[in-house]
Scaffold this active site. Structure first.
Site: not given
Ligand code: RRO
Length: 311
Positions: A44, A130
């Site tokens: 993650k 993100c």
């Molecule tokens: O954690 C998120 O909301 C998230 C991330 Br970091 C990302 O790179 N892509 C996404 O769809 N959600």
């Protein structure tokens, strides 16, 4: 295996792995990926400090894909870095990916300095895409900022680095981002992150809570966009920058198409949680191998990037 691959100086027994954010937040999930047929795993996306992320419900899915506004929930860089350093001791010939980002430019430099100084030997995926942190615009759409960040990062970062990109929708944007990325000694790029700011409605109400229901879309809905981004970047990037394709992969056929478009490795996101790593990586690997056998391809290099166009 037929599906082995390389990225930079690293060799992988299988070109399939998870996408960051999917089944990779905890040691238990990461261990399940590690024990599956996946050729590697990515954590993650980590920030310097742990984060709880956005309010729930923040994820929904249907048979075509998913919407999420997780908001970067993660256990902090030390947790993932320690996990991977430990894994590398046990598994000396399996390369791993660490995903990181910062909520500010300074945090990006700080976290990458930490990675640079650690004993981690694998590849780092810097997430510039993100879509779900309230008040934080998506870095990958600010071309000047991407160039500034990479200029600063390569002054000190000496390990293999890649960037995770958002989807682009215009040829001029493919040209601009490729022109910037080609200036740097990047080992890979990962394309695409979720398609930002979709909206799902159940009856009369948004499917997820954060940001009035707006969230990143993944799964079958985004495969066409993902393939186009992988191929557009494959055509524009210097050959040293390898491409990790992600978006809409749930079958061997989907993975085959990503490789035809130029991907050296293929990540599985939305279709993974419902089935689990063991069953999913076995299924997609078997299907991809069967397609290759039928077409007499003995390695993915024989068809990677060789998409044919109608005359
Ligand atoms: O954690 C998120 O909301 C998230 C991330 Br970091 C990302 O790179 N892509 C996404 O769809 N959600």
């Amino acid at each position: 295996m037929y599906t082995k691959t390389t990225i930079g100086d690293y060799s992988f027994t299988n070109c399939l792995m998870n996408a960051s954010g999917i089944h990779c937040g905890t040691i238990k999930e990461l261990d399940e990926l590690d024990q599956s047929l996946a050729g590697s795993l990515v954590t993650k996306t980590a920030t310097l400090k742990s984060r709880v992320g956005n309010e729930e419900p923040r994820f929904d899915w249907d048979s075509f894909g998913s919407i999420n506004s997780m908001g970067l929930p993660n256990l902090g860089i030390d947790y993932y870095l320690e996990y991977l350093v430990e894994k590398e001791k046990q598994n000396t010939d399996k390369p791993y990916f660490l995903s990181v980002t910062g909520l500010s430019e300074t945090e990006i430099y700080e976290i990458l300095k930490k990675v640079n100084e650690s004993t981690f030997q694998g590849l780092t995926e810097l997430n510039l895409s993100c879509p779900n942190v309230p008040g934080k615009p998506l870095t990958g759409y600010d071309f000047e900022l991407v160039e500034t960040i990479l200029t600063e990062v390569f002054k000190f970062f000496k390990k293999p680095l890649g960037v995770k990109l958002p989807p682009y929708f215009d040829n001029s944007h493919f040209d601009q981002i490729a022109q910037i990325l080609n200036q740097f000694p990047l080992t890979f790029i990962t394309s695409i992150n979720s398609v930002g700011n979709g909206l799902w409605i159940n009856d009369e109400t948004t499917a997820i809570k954060p940001q009035n229901g707006f969230g990143g879309i993944g799964g079958k809905y985004v495969k066409a966009t993902a393939l186009a981004n992988v191929h557009a970047l494959y055509k524009r990037l210097k050959s040293e920058i390898k491409i990790i394709g992600v978006g809409g992969v749930s079958t061997g056929r989907d993975a085959f198409e990503h490789i035809l478009c130029g991907a050296s490795m293929v990540q599985i996101g939305t279709s993974l949680p419902g089935v689990g790593p063991d069953a999913k990586f076995t299924q997609v690997t078997e299907e991809l191998t069967a397609i290759m056998q039928e077409k007499n391809y003995r390695s993915i290099e024989e068809f990677r990037g060789k998409l044919k166009y109608i005359d």
